[in-house]
Each structure stands twice: as structure tokens, then as C-alpha cells.
Design an enzyme around this catalytic site. Structure first.
Site, PDB file in Angstrom:
ATOM      1  N   TYR A  33      13.743   2.880 -14.468  1.00 29.79           N
ATOM      2  CA  TYR A  33      12.724   1.975 -14.345  1.00 29.79           C
ATOM      3  C   TYR A  33      12.796   0.772 -15.140  1.00 29.79           C
ATOM      4  O   TYR A  33      12.670  -0.373 -14.637  1.00 29.79           O
ATOM      5  CB  TYR A  33      11.181   2.623 -14.597  1.00 29.79           C
ATOM      6  CG  TYR A  33      10.094   1.629 -14.894  1.00 29.79           C
ATOM      7  CD1 TYR A  33       9.581   0.822 -13.969  1.00 29.79           C
ATOM      8  CD2 TYR A  33       9.540   1.665 -16.125  1.00 29.79           C
ATOM      9  CE1 TYR A  33       8.518  -0.080 -14.129  1.00 29.79           C
ATOM     10  CE2 TYR A  33       8.705   0.776 -16.522  1.00 29.79           C
ATOM     11  CZ  TYR A  33       8.118  -0.180 -15.296  1.00 29.79           C
ATOM     12  OH  TYR A  33       7.018  -0.960 -15.671  1.00 29.79           O
ATOM     13  N   LYS A  57      13.362  -3.305 -14.538  1.00 26.42           N
ATOM     14  CA  LYS A  57      12.273  -4.424 -14.780  1.00 26.42           C
ATOM     15  C   LYS A  57      13.366  -5.321 -15.609  1.00 26.42           C
ATOM     16  O   LYS A  57      12.846  -6.765 -15.836  1.00 26.42           O
ATOM     17  CB  LYS A  57      11.190  -3.739 -15.614  1.00 26.42           C
ATOM     18  CG  LYS A  57      10.355  -2.996 -14.896  1.00 26.42           C
ATOM     19  CD  LYS A  57       9.610  -3.787 -13.645  1.00 26.42           C
ATOM     20  CE  LYS A  57       8.476  -4.693 -14.279  1.00 26.42           C
ATOM     21  NZ  LYS A  57       7.632  -5.342 -13.217  1.00 26.42           N
ATOM     22  N   PRO A  66      -1.987  18.042 -19.742  1.00 29.78           N
ATOM     23  CA  PRO A  66      -0.375  18.173 -19.664  1.00 29.78           C
ATOM     24  C   PRO A  66       0.202  17.160 -20.944  1.00 29.78           C
ATOM     25  O   PRO A  66      -0.259  16.010 -20.720  1.00 29.78           O
ATOM     26  CB  PRO A  66       0.101  17.908 -18.457  1.00 29.78           C
ATOM     27  CG  PRO A  66      -1.048  16.962 -17.919  1.00 29.78           C
ATOM     28  CD  PRO A  66      -2.149  17.453 -18.460  1.00 29.78           C
ATOM     29  N   LEU A 101       0.760  -1.231  -0.004  1.00 31.24           N
ATOM     30  CA  LEU A 101      -0.260   0.044  -0.112  1.00 31.24           C
ATOM     31  C   LEU A 101       0.811   1.182  -0.011  1.00 31.24           C
ATOM     32  O   LEU A 101       0.792   2.173   0.863  1.00 31.24           O
ATOM     33  CB  LEU A 101      -1.203   0.042   1.055  1.00 31.24           C
ATOM     34  CG  LEU A 101      -1.990  -1.111   1.144  1.00 31.24           C
ATOM     35  CD1 LEU A 101      -3.118  -0.890   2.393  1.00 31.24           C
ATOM     36  CD2 LEU A 101      -2.797  -1.062  -0.180  1.00 31.24           C
ATOM     37  N   THR A 132       7.183  -5.690 -18.804  1.00 32.84           N
ATOM     38  CA  THR A 132       6.906  -4.176 -19.664  1.00 32.84           C
ATOM     39  C   THR A 132       7.594  -4.232 -21.000  1.00 32.84           C
ATOM     40  O   THR A 132       8.677  -4.856 -21.054  1.00 32.84           O
ATOM     41  CB  THR A 132       7.025  -2.984 -18.962  1.00 32.84           C
ATOM     42  OG1 THR A 132       6.946  -1.903 -19.786  1.00 32.84           O
ATOM     43  CG2 THR A 132       8.383  -3.058 -18.351  1.00 32.84           C
ATOM     44  N   ASP A 133       6.806  -3.719 -21.975  1.00 33.30           N
ATOM     45  CA  ASP A 133       7.354  -3.415 -23.161  1.00 33.30           C
ATOM     46  C   ASP A 133       8.653  -2.651 -23.234  1.00 33.30           C
ATOM     47  O   ASP A 133       9.253  -2.589 -24.106  1.00 33.30           O
ATOM     48  CB  ASP A 133       6.252  -3.113 -24.241  1.00 33.30           C
ATOM     49  CG  ASP A 133       5.563  -1.971 -23.993  1.00 33.30           C
ATOM     50  OD1 ASP A 133       6.119  -1.171 -23.003  1.00 33.30           O
ATOM     51  OD2 ASP A 133       4.955  -1.512 -24.917  1.00 33.30           O
ATOM     52  N   GLU A 134       8.828  -1.950 -22.146  1.00 29.08           N
ATOM     53  CA  GLU A 134       9.680  -0.868 -21.983  1.00 29.08           C
ATOM     54  C   GLU A 134      11.251  -1.474 -22.010  1.00 29.08           C
ATOM     55  O   GLU A 134      12.170  -0.876 -22.231  1.00 29.08           O
ATOM     56  CB  GLU A 134       9.734  -0.126 -20.843  1.00 29.08           C
ATOM     57  CG  GLU A 134       8.158   0.742 -21.104  1.00 29.08           C
ATOM     58  CD  GLU A 134       8.031   1.997 -19.945  1.00 29.08           C
ATOM     59  OE1 GLU A 134       9.132   2.575 -19.297  1.00 29.08           O
ATOM     60  OE2 GLU A 134       7.082   2.185 -19.526  1.00 29.08           O
ATOM     61  N   GLY A 146      15.503  11.894 -21.384  1.00 33.11           N
ATOM     62  CA  GLY A 146      15.599  10.335 -22.007  1.00 33.11           C
ATOM     63  C   GLY A 146      14.230   9.823 -22.408  1.00 33.11           C
ATOM     64  O   GLY A 146      14.062   8.557 -22.607  1.00 33.11           O
TER      65      GLY A 146
END
Length: 332
Positions: free
Chosen positions: A149, A153, A204, A35, A125-127, A274
Site C-alpha cells: 500500500y 502511494k 483486537p 463505491l 500518507t505518512d506511511e 512487516g
């Protein structure tokens, strides 16, 4: 089957818990979640009284706690959603990303091996493939993470594969494109544009709005994960994506049209450091091996998402104070 779902109070985890409890009467879920700011107990309030569901507050890096849960509940499978997941926050301070996304995963892997877990699914993730020009990365594509990040991963993915090859741990890794839908914390692109639109605030957009993502409705991802849980081939990585590529400008204009907002609300803000231009993954494997295909079209999914945020202001308004960072609006 008894499943430990980590990070089950987050966006995708909570949607999956709800999905699988409806899908299978014989499933039992233990939800372990610390949490943090993005984990919300209200995301799973509608299943709190289900006798097949148990919530435990705690950290996936807590070895004693994880061991206790696995033994007490005789857990068969672990699905790890738990992660620090916002790129902007990883740029400002990588500490928690290392602690949770790498250290926490290693802790889960070690205990899973010792306890003889039958299935370990890592939500990636695809990142991890990095920014791509016009190609679509398949599961054998070289990992090339750009942000702290994504690097955390990718590191976790490598450890998951290492524990499979070295210790024989039955694993799957799922690398999904951008999910959207209900219960997404209002720091990501879709919810921040929608909730700002409801409040008639500026929408934004980073840089010039040219960054491209592939958008997957969260329930379609839940169905893909369910297929992998039941039928996934041991040791396989599965990309999960539709072919709904849109840049951020297009997303903002879609939302303005659907919500009948003035496009003058669109506001360009300084770009992220980046900032990857485009992610793209080839999801042919999960389609051919497991028969998964997305069911929710982008227009229908976007309408569902907008309606959900319009109808659930009591859920998202209290979260807004944690959806900014150093007085900057976050998105993407």
C-alpha cells in the site's frame, strides 16, 4: 471554484465535502466515486440535495468519464482522495492497489495536464516515509515505504511531482498522520475498537500493541486541506500532523476508560506481516507557511468519535460484513 473530488464517499473525502460546502458558498463539488466496499453513498446523504453538489459513480481510471466530467462541469481543481487504503488488503492482493493508486492517479494527471487544471492535490500518507525510530520526517525525507500500500502511494507521489516538473501541472501533495473521526469504515483501529466495544466484543490489537501512530482528528485535516487549496505554494508537499503519539495499547485503554469497558476485552491477535512500528512526520512547514495548527485535542476528538459511533449504529452495522478479510478482524 469548481472542484472534482475523487473518492468523496470515503471517510476523509466525505468529511471534506461537507466541510468545504459549509465553508464557501461559491464552491461547487463533483464527487466521483466507484463505491467500492469502503465507499458509502450514505456518507454524503446530507449534502445530496445541495445544488452545488453532484455525484458521479465511476472509476478514476476511466479516461472517457473523467474527460467528460472535467469538460461538462468546467472543473478548476482536482482533489484526489480515491485510493485503496488498507495495508492488510494490499498484502493479500496488490492488484487493485496498483490499478487505483498508481494507474488511476496517472490517468488523472494526464487529463489534468491536457485540460489545463489550475490545481491538483494528491492526498498521500505518512506511511511513504516508512517506519521510524524516534525522528520526525520532514517533506524532504527519503521515501522508504514498507508495505505494498505505502509503495503504491509513494509511486503516485513521484508521478505527481514528475508531472509538475515536466509539464508544469500546478500540484500539492499532502501527507497526513492517522486520521480518525466520524464515517471511518469499521476495519481501521479506532472504529473497530469502538464498534466492538458497543457490542461488548473483544477489542483486537495486533502483536503486542506497541505500534505508534500520531492521531489527527479528521476535521483538522479538512481545514489543512482547505488552506492548501486556497493558499498552498505551487509544487509543495505538506505534512499534516499534530503531536498526539500513542501506541495501540494506549488507544485501547483510552477507549475502555471512556466507554466504561472492561480492559479484559482487549485481545492480542497475530501481528500483520512487516508491521511498521512507528510513523512520525514534522508538520512545521504547513504551520509556518499557511498558519495551520490542529484545533481538536486528542481527548476531545476521541470523545466526539465515540459519541458519533454510539449514535449512528444504523450507519456502521450494515458495513460489518465487509470489515473482515479471510475471517480475520482487521485493524490499524
Amino acid at each position: 471554484m469548481k472542484i472534482l473530488v475523487t473518492g468523496g464517499c470515503g471517510f476523509i473525502g466525505s468529511n471534506f465535502i461537507r466541510y468545504i460546502l459549509q465553508k464557501r458558498e461559491t464552491i461547487e463539488i463533483v464527487n466521483l466515486d466507484l463505491l467500492t466496499y469502503a465507499g458509502n453513498i450514505n456518507n454524503v446523504i446530507d449534502v445530496a440535495n445541495d445544488p452545488r453538489y453532484t455525484f458521479v459513480r465511476g472509476d478514476i481510471s476511466d479516461k472517457m468519464l473523467v474527460n467528460k466530467i472535467l469538460k461538462a462541469h468546467k472543473v478548476d481543481a482536482i482533489i484526489n482522495f480515491a485510493a485503496e487504503s488498507h495495508v492488510d488488503r494490499s498484502i493479500l492482493d496488490v492488484t487493485e492497489f496498483y490499478h487505483t493508486n498508481i494507474g488511476g492517479v496517472l490517468n488523472l494527471l494526464e487529463i489534468a495536464v491536457k485540460q489545463g487544471i489550475n490545481k491538483f492535490i494528491q492526498i498521500s500518507t505518512d506511511e511513504v516515509y516508512g517506519s521510524l525510530d524516534d525522528e520526525f520526517a520532514d517533506e524532504k525525507f527519503v521515501l522508504n515505504p514498507s508495505s505494498p500500500y505505502a509503495a503504491s502511494k509513494a509511486s503516485a507521489d513521484q508521478f505527481v511531482m514528475a508531472y509538475h516538473h515536466t509539464f508544469g501541472l500546478p500540484i500539492n501533495i499532502m501527507r497526513s498522520s492517522n486520521n480518525y473521526g466520524p464515517y471511518q469504515f469499521p476495519e481501521k483501529l479506532m472504529p473497530i475498537l469502538i464498534t466492538n466495544g458497543i457490542q461488548n466484543l473483544p477489542l483486537p490489537i495486533y502483536g503486542k500493541g506497541r505500534n505508534v501512530r500520531n492521531w489527527l482528528y479528521v476535521i483538522d485535516f479538512c481545514e489543512a486541506l482547505f488552506n492548501v487549496l486556497e493558499k498552498g505554494n505551487n509544487g509543495e508537499i505538506y505534512n499534516v500532523a499534530p503531536y498526539n503519539e500513542f501506541n495501540n495499547n494506549e488507544i485501547a485503554h483510552f477507549i475502555c476508560r471512556e466507554m466504561e469497558l472492561s480492559e479484559d476485552l482487549i485481545q492480542y491477535v497475530p501481528d500483520r506481516l512487516g508491521h511498521d512500528l512507528r510513523y512520525g512526520v514534522n508538520a512545521d512547514k504547513i504551520s509556518s507557511q499557511l498558519g495551520w495548527k490542529p484545533k481538536v485535542g486528542f481527548a476531545a476528538g476521541l470523545k466526539k468519535t465515540i459519541r458519533w459511533y454510539q449514535g449512528n449504529e444504523s450507519w456502521w452495522r450494515p458495513l460489518l460484513k465487509n470489515a473482515t478479510l479471510d475471517n480475520r478482524i482487521l485493524s490499524d
